[in-house]
Design a protein around this motif. Structure first.
Motif, PDB file in Angstrom:
ATOM      1  N   ALA A  24      26.704  16.151  37.169  1.00  0.00           N
ATOM      2  CA  ALA A  24      26.865  16.634  35.801  1.00  0.00           C
ATOM      3  C   ALA A  24      26.464  18.089  35.686  1.00  0.00           C
ATOM      4  CB  ALA A  24      26.007  15.806  34.856  1.00  0.00           C
ATOM      5  N   SER A  25      27.171  18.799  34.851  1.00  0.00           N
ATOM      6  CA  SER A  25      26.795  20.163  34.511  1.00  0.00           C
ATOM      7  C   SER A  25      26.458  20.198  33.029  1.00  0.00           C
ATOM      8  CB  SER A  25      27.924  21.143  34.821  1.00  0.00           C
ATOM      9  OG  SER A  25      29.077  20.827  34.058  1.00  0.00           O
ATOM     10  N   GLY A  26      25.507  21.020  32.662  1.00  0.00           N
ATOM     11  CA  GLY A  26      25.081  21.071  31.267  1.00  0.00           C
ATOM     12  C   GLY A  26      23.585  21.044  31.196  1.00  0.00           C
ATOM     13  N   ARG A  27      23.021  21.912  30.449  1.00  0.00           N
ATOM     14  CA  ARG A  27      21.577  22.090  30.422  1.00  0.00           C
ATOM     15  C   ARG A  27      20.844  20.922  29.813  1.00  0.00           C
ATOM     16  NH1 ARG A  27      20.725  27.705  27.571  1.00  0.00           N
ATOM     17  NH2 ARG A  27      22.353  26.809  26.254  1.00  0.00           N
ATOM     18  N   THR A  28      21.535  20.106  29.001  1.00  0.00           N
ATOM     19  CA  THR A  28      20.855  19.002  28.338  1.00  0.00           C
ATOM     20  C   THR A  28      21.090  17.671  29.034  1.00  0.00           C
ATOM     21  OG1 THR A  28      22.729  18.692  26.863  1.00  0.00           O
ATOM     22  CG2 THR A  28      20.949  20.131  26.112  1.00  0.00           C
ATOM     23  N   PHE A  29      21.534  17.704  30.280  1.00  0.00           N
ATOM     24  CA  PHE A  29      21.835  16.465  31.006  1.00  0.00           C
ATOM     25  C   PHE A  29      20.680  15.492  30.952  1.00  0.00           C
ATOM     26  CE2 PHE A  29      23.410  13.673  34.168  1.00  0.00           C
ATOM     27  CZ  PHE A  29      22.371  13.410  35.048  1.00  0.00           C
ATOM     28  N   SER A  30      19.472  15.986  31.092  1.00  0.00           N
ATOM     29  CA  SER A  30      18.322  15.093  31.183  1.00  0.00           C
ATOM     30  C   SER A  30      18.069  14.330  29.903  1.00  0.00           C
ATOM     31  CB  SER A  30      17.078  15.885  31.580  1.00  0.00           C
ATOM     32  OG  SER A  30      16.768  16.839  30.587  1.00  0.00           O
ATOM     33  N   THR A  31      18.681  14.704  28.811  1.00  0.00           N
ATOM     34  CA  THR A  31      18.465  13.991  27.552  1.00  0.00           C
ATOM     35  C   THR A  31      19.593  13.020  27.229  1.00  0.00           C
ATOM     36  OG1 THR A  31      19.559  15.675  26.216  1.00  0.00           O
ATOM     37  CG2 THR A  31      17.209  15.974  26.649  1.00  0.00           C
ATOM     38  N   TYR A  32      20.562  12.901  28.122  1.00  0.00           N
ATOM     39  CA  TYR A  32      21.715  12.065  27.845  1.00  0.00           C
ATOM     40  C   TYR A  32      21.540  10.657  28.398  1.00  0.00           C
ATOM     41  CZ  TYR A  32      24.693  15.787  26.038  1.00  0.00           C
ATOM     42  OH  TYR A  32      25.243  16.774  25.269  1.00  0.00           O
ATOM     43  N   ILE A  33      22.148   9.710  27.716  1.00  0.00           N
ATOM     44  CA  ILE A  33      22.343   8.376  28.270  1.00  0.00           C
ATOM     45  C   ILE A  33      23.569   8.451  29.168  1.00  0.00           C
ATOM     46  CG2 ILE A  33      22.683   5.944  27.741  1.00  0.00           C
ATOM     47  CD1 ILE A  33      20.130   7.224  26.571  1.00  0.00           C
ATOM     48  N   MET A  34      23.470   7.908  30.353  1.00  0.00           N
ATOM     49  CA  MET A  34      24.575   7.953  31.298  1.00  0.00           C
ATOM     50  C   MET A  34      25.062   6.545  31.597  1.00  0.00           C
ATOM     51  SD  MET A  34      24.726  11.194  31.828  1.00  0.00           S
ATOM     52  CE  MET A  34      25.878  11.219  33.192  1.00  0.00           C
ATOM     53  N   GLY A  35      26.373   6.422  31.712  1.00  0.00           N
ATOM     54  CA  GLY A  35      26.932   5.108  31.971  1.00  0.00           C
ATOM     55  C   GLY A  35      28.019   5.146  33.013  1.00  0.00           C
ATOM     56  N   TRP A  36      28.266   4.010  33.626  1.00  0.00           N
ATOM     57  CA  TRP A  36      29.406   3.795  34.514  1.00  0.00           C
ATOM     58  C   TRP A  36      30.309   2.763  33.859  1.00  0.00           C
ATOM     59  CZ3 TRP A  36      30.760   6.607  38.645  1.00  0.00           C
ATOM     60  CH2 TRP A  36      29.789   7.353  39.311  1.00  0.00           C
ATOM     61  N   PHE A  37      31.590   3.052  33.880  1.00  0.00           N
ATOM     62  CA  PHE A  37      32.611   2.144  33.380  1.00  0.00           C
ATOM     63  C   PHE A  37      33.686   2.008  34.451  1.00  0.00           C
ATOM     64  CE2 PHE A  37      31.491   1.676  28.871  1.00  0.00           C
ATOM     65  CZ  PHE A  37      30.508   2.656  28.768  1.00  0.00           C
ATOM     66  N   ARG A  38      34.504   0.969  34.332  1.00  0.00           N
ATOM     67  CA  ARG A  38      35.607   0.798  35.275  1.00  0.00           C
ATOM     68  C   ARG A  38      36.835   0.260  34.562  1.00  0.00           C
ATOM     69  NH1 ARG A  38      33.197  -4.286  38.858  1.00  0.00           N
ATOM     70  NH2 ARG A  38      33.498  -5.912  37.268  1.00  0.00           N
ATOM     71  N   GLN A  39      37.976   0.571  35.163  1.00  0.00           N
ATOM     72  CA  GLN A  39      39.236   0.097  34.615  1.00  0.00           C
ATOM     73  C   GLN A  39      40.138  -0.349  35.740  1.00  0.00           C
ATOM     74  OE1 GLN A  39      41.338   2.864  32.072  1.00  0.00           O
ATOM     75  NE2 GLN A  39      42.394   1.184  31.024  1.00  0.00           N
ATOM     76  N   ALA A  40      40.470  -1.620  35.718  1.00  0.00           N
ATOM     77  CA  ALA A  40      41.391  -2.184  36.699  1.00  0.00           C
ATOM     78  C   ALA A  40      42.812  -2.089  36.151  1.00  0.00           C
ATOM     79  CB  ALA A  40      41.020  -3.635  36.981  1.00  0.00           C
ATOM     80  N   PRO A  41      43.814  -2.122  37.019  1.00  0.00           N
ATOM     81  CA  PRO A  41      45.206  -2.035  36.555  1.00  0.00           C
ATOM     82  C   PRO A  41      45.525  -3.116  35.540  1.00  0.00           C
ATOM     83  CG  PRO A  41      45.106  -1.763  38.925  1.00  0.00           C
ATOM     84  CD  PRO A  41      43.733  -2.153  38.492  1.00  0.00           C
ATOM     85  N   GLY A  42      46.106  -2.705  34.418  1.00  0.00           N
ATOM     86  CA  GLY A  42      46.511  -3.652  33.401  1.00  0.00           C
ATOM     87  C   GLY A  42      45.387  -4.177  32.531  1.00  0.00           C
ATOM     88  N   LYS A  43      44.184  -3.659  32.739  1.00  0.00           N
ATOM     89  CA  LYS A  43      43.038  -4.128  31.963  1.00  0.00           C
ATOM     90  C   LYS A  43      42.398  -2.984  31.189  1.00  0.00           C
ATOM     91  CE  LYS A  43      41.822  -8.042  34.913  1.00  0.00           C
ATOM     92  NZ  LYS A  43      40.728  -8.734  35.634  1.00  0.00           N
ATOM     93  N   GLU A  44      41.608  -3.339  30.201  1.00  0.00           N
ATOM     94  CA  GLU A  44      40.897  -2.328  29.435  1.00  0.00           C
ATOM     95  C   GLU A  44      39.687  -1.828  30.214  1.00  0.00           C
ATOM     96  OE1 GLU A  44      41.930  -3.850  24.888  1.00  0.00           O
ATOM     97  OE2 GLU A  44      39.873  -3.816  25.616  1.00  0.00           O
ATOM     98  N   ARG A  45      39.276  -0.617  29.872  1.00  0.00           N
ATOM     99  CA  ARG A  45      38.069  -0.066  30.471  1.00  0.00           C
ATOM    100  C   ARG A  45      36.876  -0.930  30.049  1.00  0.00           C
ATOM    101  NH1 ARG A  45      37.247   6.220  29.668  1.00  0.00           N
ATOM    102  NH2 ARG A  45      38.735   6.268  31.403  1.00  0.00           N
ATOM    103  N   GLU A  46      35.974  -1.210  31.011  1.00  0.00           N
ATOM    104  CA  GLU A  46      34.840  -2.063  30.703  1.00  0.00           C
ATOM    105  C   GLU A  46      33.536  -1.456  31.189  1.00  0.00           C
ATOM    106  OE1 GLU A  46      35.241  -5.851  32.647  1.00  0.00           O
ATOM    107  OE2 GLU A  46      34.987  -5.008  34.648  1.00  0.00           O
ATOM    108  N   PHE A  47      32.474  -1.825  30.508  1.00  0.00           N
ATOM    109  CA  PHE A  47      31.134  -1.364  30.841  1.00  0.00           C
ATOM    110  C   PHE A  47      30.667  -1.959  32.161  1.00  0.00           C
ATOM    111  CE2 PHE A  47      26.826  -0.173  30.414  1.00  0.00           C
ATOM    112  CZ  PHE A  47      26.049  -1.295  30.680  1.00  0.00           C
ATOM    113  N   VAL A  48      29.976  -1.143  32.958  1.00  0.00           N
ATOM    114  CA  VAL A  48      29.414  -1.611  34.224  1.00  0.00           C
ATOM    115  C   VAL A  48      27.896  -1.501  34.193  1.00  0.00           C
ATOM    116  CG1 VAL A  48      29.285  -1.215  36.709  1.00  0.00           C
ATOM    117  CG2 VAL A  48      31.474  -0.982  35.526  1.00  0.00           C
ATOM    118  N   ALA A  49      27.383  -0.292  33.913  1.00  0.00           N
ATOM    119  CA  ALA A  49      25.940  -0.064  33.931  1.00  0.00           C
ATOM    120  C   ALA A  49      25.615   1.188  33.147  1.00  0.00           C
ATOM    121  CB  ALA A  49      25.431   0.064  35.365  1.00  0.00           C
ATOM    122  N   ALA A  50      24.368   1.281  32.664  1.00  0.00           N
ATOM    123  CA  ALA A  50      23.925   2.464  31.942  1.00  0.00           C
ATOM    124  C   ALA A  50      22.446   2.695  32.221  1.00  0.00           C
ATOM    125  CB  ALA A  50      24.172   2.323  30.442  1.00  0.00           C
TER     126      ALA A  50
END
Length: 125
Positions: A24-50
């Motif tokens: 990540a670039s950006g001076r306020t990175f340390s204050t952000y909530i970060m998440g991982w999401f995934r999207q399989a073919p033909g499916k909606e994007r879904e939450f993985v981890a945060a």
């Protein structure tokens, strides 16, 4: 403004492991909530981890609990997703995301302001 770049995707056999990184670039990175999401073919994007800005709180989708681990290194402006015991159903494009504020709605796609381009993870039998 935060810019996110993922890396570490690839093809692995079922039962194998991969580690994704999100720089990540950006001076306020340390204050952000970060998440991982995934999207399989033909499916909606879904939450993985945060993970919260301090790294003290982590959240996982039920489908990846005990197999995936999210972590962050604020000094390096990077988050990671360690994925173990991968299954074919984990095949998807994985994207990292960032949002300011508290960790409520950490699972919601709409709650995140910044997104990376994504990295492909393919798990074969």
């Amino acid at each position: 403004q935060v810019q996110l770049v993922e890396s570490g995707g690839g093809t692995v056999q079922a039962g194998g492991s991969l580690r994704l990184s999100c720089a990540a670039s950006g001076r306020t990175f340390s204050t952000y909530i970060m998440g991982w999401f995934r999207q399989a073919p033909g499916k909606e994007r879904e939450f993985v981890a945060a993970i919260t800005w301090s790294g003290g709180n982590t959240y996982y989708a039920d489908s990846v609990k005990a197999r995936f681990t999210i972590s962050r290194d604020n000094a390096k402006n990077t988050i990671y997703l360690q994925m173990n015991n991968l299954k074919p159903e984990d095949t998807a494009v994985y994207s990292c995301a960032a949002r300011a504020g508290d960790s409520s709605t950490y699972y919601a796609v709409w709650a995140y302001n910044y997104w990376g381009q994504g990295t492909q993870v393919t798990v074969s039998l």
